[in-house]
Design a protein around this motif. Structure first.
Motif, PDB file in Angstrom:
ATOM      1  N   HIS A   1       0.920  -1.116  -0.148  1.00 37.94           N
ATOM      2  CA  HIS A   1      -0.087  -0.047  -0.110  1.00 37.94           C
ATOM      3  C   HIS A   1       0.884   1.251  -0.074  1.00 37.94           C
ATOM      4  N   LYS A   2       1.546   1.327  -1.055  1.00 40.53           N
ATOM      5  CA  LYS A   2       2.513   2.476  -1.261  1.00 40.53           C
ATOM      6  C   LYS A   2       1.808   3.486  -2.140  1.00 40.53           C
ATOM      7  N   PRO A   3       2.388   4.746  -2.307  1.00 39.30           N
ATOM      8  CA  PRO A   3       1.837   5.630  -3.397  1.00 39.30           C
ATOM      9  C   PRO A   3       1.844   5.157  -4.774  1.00 39.30           C
TER      10      PRO A   3
ATOM     11  N   SER B   1       0.198  10.107 -14.689  1.00 35.77           N
ATOM     12  CA  SER B   1       0.465  10.397 -12.851  1.00 35.77           C
ATOM     13  C   SER B   1       1.515   9.407 -12.466  1.00 35.77           C
ATOM     14  N   ILE B   2       1.646   8.166 -13.139  1.00 36.50           N
ATOM     15  CA  ILE B   2       2.917   7.040 -12.721  1.00 36.50           C
ATOM     16  C   ILE B   2       4.061   7.853 -13.019  1.00 36.50           C
ATOM     17  N   GLY B   3       4.108   8.363 -14.266  1.00 38.49           N
ATOM     18  CA  GLY B   3       5.527   9.040 -14.785  1.00 38.49           C
ATOM     19  C   GLY B   3       5.848  10.221 -13.917  1.00 38.49           C
ATOM     20  N   ILE B   4       4.711  11.009 -13.655  1.00 33.30           N
ATOM     21  CA  ILE B   4       5.158  12.231 -12.784  1.00 33.30           C
ATOM     22  C   ILE B   4       5.838  11.659 -11.240  1.00 33.30           C
ATOM     23  N   GLU B   5       4.945  10.810 -10.754  1.00 29.36           N
ATOM     24  CA  GLU B   5       5.235  10.080  -9.540  1.00 29.36           C
ATOM     25  C   GLU B   5       6.559   9.470  -9.580  1.00 29.36           C
TER      26      GLU B   5
ATOM     27  N   ARG C   1       8.179  14.661  -0.787  1.00 28.74           N
ATOM     28  CA  ARG C   1       7.742  13.218  -1.170  1.00 28.74           C
ATOM     29  C   ARG C   1       6.348  12.962  -1.494  1.00 28.74           C
ATOM     30  N   VAL C   2       6.060  12.193  -2.387  1.00 33.88           N
ATOM     31  CA  VAL C   2       4.811  11.844  -2.476  1.00 33.88           C
ATOM     32  C   VAL C   2       4.169  10.936  -1.604  1.00 33.88           C
TER      33      VAL C   2
ATOM     34  N   ILE D   1      -3.995   8.962  -3.738  1.00 36.16           N
ATOM     35  CA  ILE D   1      -5.344   9.014  -3.545  1.00 36.16           C
ATOM     36  C   ILE D   1      -6.195  10.038  -4.092  1.00 36.16           C
ATOM     37  N   ALA D   2      -5.719  11.495  -3.864  1.00 34.77           N
ATOM     38  CA  ALA D   2      -6.186  12.511  -4.402  1.00 34.77           C
ATOM     39  C   ALA D   2      -6.156  12.368  -6.035  1.00 34.77           C
ATOM     40  N   VAL D   3      -4.888  12.183  -6.260  1.00 32.25           N
ATOM     41  CA  VAL D   3      -4.568  12.147  -7.882  1.00 32.25           C
ATOM     42  C   VAL D   3      -5.722  11.108  -8.543  1.00 32.25           C
ATOM     43  N   VAL D   4      -5.625   9.915  -7.909  1.00 29.55           N
ATOM     44  CA  VAL D   4      -6.686   9.058  -8.467  1.00 29.55           C
ATOM     45  C   VAL D   4      -8.015   9.830  -8.563  1.00 29.55           C
TER      46      VAL D   4
END
Length: 281
Positions: free
Chosen positions: A14-16, A76-80, A94-95, A101-104
């Motif tokens: 359960h990580k970002p 979003s994955i690329g930015i993270e 750090r993310v 969750i907010a991005v999702v």
């Protein structure tokens, strides 16, 4: 489904980034489901998928929403990943899991709004002009409004983020080399990121470029449906198949290739076996 189940079952995943991976799998699941829905409509009544009907609005809207959600998740994955590498020395930037969750939620709200615009009235059910040939009863201007900015986002942002990651890793490797330290970890990380980014680009190019070409053809075409039958509709079906292949390729590139996930799957299997033996005893 395997990706979603494994990500949700194991607490240490359960990580970002795991939240984004799980949501990407959910988006791909919705894309596949809506594609199956459209296929069943084509089998039962092919005319409504060619000439357009009110019955096609809902499945096409769900299809559009799912594709947009997939694109936003990939971005979003690329930015993270970029933030994880570039800002690894700055803990305040750090993310966190709450950020993911907010991005999702933002991704789904934006995809839902843009995908449901035809259901809100932006369609060509009662208009003879500006009607899409490939995706009736969608309007051509709606397809252009959806396709062009999102295709640009899908190609430009991942290109920038992954190139920046490779550049950062290379700079750190050169610094460590200048200090006489081992650089094997950075070298392997650089190779892995470069390989993954190439796969992402090729998969996105193969999956979405034909669809974008179809939208451009729609905007410049002046022929009626019957004159284009059946060649253009075979092309449309091929573009749908390529988008579905993208849904199959995303878990392989992003998740199933990770050794950790395979170990977690084995752990889940062993855990379930232990429970069965305990219940038997």
């Amino acid at each position: 489904c395997t990706v979603i189940f494994t990500r949700m079952a194991m607490k240490d995943l359960h990580k970002p980034i795991s939240v984004l991976f799980c949501n990407l799998a959910l988006s791909d699941l919705f894309t596949s489901f809506s594609g199956f829905w459209i296929s069943m409509l084509f089998i039962t009544n092919p005319d409504i998928t060619i000439f357009g009907s009110k019955d096609m609005l809902a499945p096409y809207a769900l299809y559009t929403m799912s594709i947009l959600s997939t694109i936003y998740n990939l971005v979003s994955i690329g930015i993270e990943r970029y933030l994880a590498v570039a800002e690894s020395m700055r803990t305040r930037l750090r993310v966190a899991r709450n950020h993911s969750i907010a991005v999702v939620l933002i991704n789904w709200v934006l995809a839902f709004f843009l995908g449901c615009l035809p259901l809100m009235g932006w369609n060509c059910l009662h208009m003879e002009k500006n009607l899409s040939v490939l995706y009736s009863p969608f309007c051509v201007d709606y397809l252009i409004f959806i396709a062009i900015p999102n295709v640009v986002v899908a190609f430009i942002v991942p290109l920038f983020t992954y190139l920046r990651i490779i550049i950062i890793l290379r700079k750190r490797k050169l610094r460590m080399k200048a200090c006489g330290q081992a650089t094997g970890t950075y070298k392997s990380a650089e190779i892995q990121v470069a390989r993954t980014s190439i796969f992402i680009w090729l998969l996105a190019l193969i999956s979405y470029a034909p669809f974008f070409a179809g939208v451009i053809f729609d905007a410049t075409n002046h022929q009626c449906h019957i004159d284009l039958y059946p060649g253009i509709y075979i092309f449309r079906n091929c573009t749908a198949m390529l988008i579905t292949m993208n849904c199959l390729g995303n878990p392989i590139i992003y998740t199933l290739k990770v050794k950790t996930l395979g170990a977690k799957l084995k752990a889940l299997k062993c855990l379930s076996t232990s429970r069965v033996r305990a219940c038997t005893i």
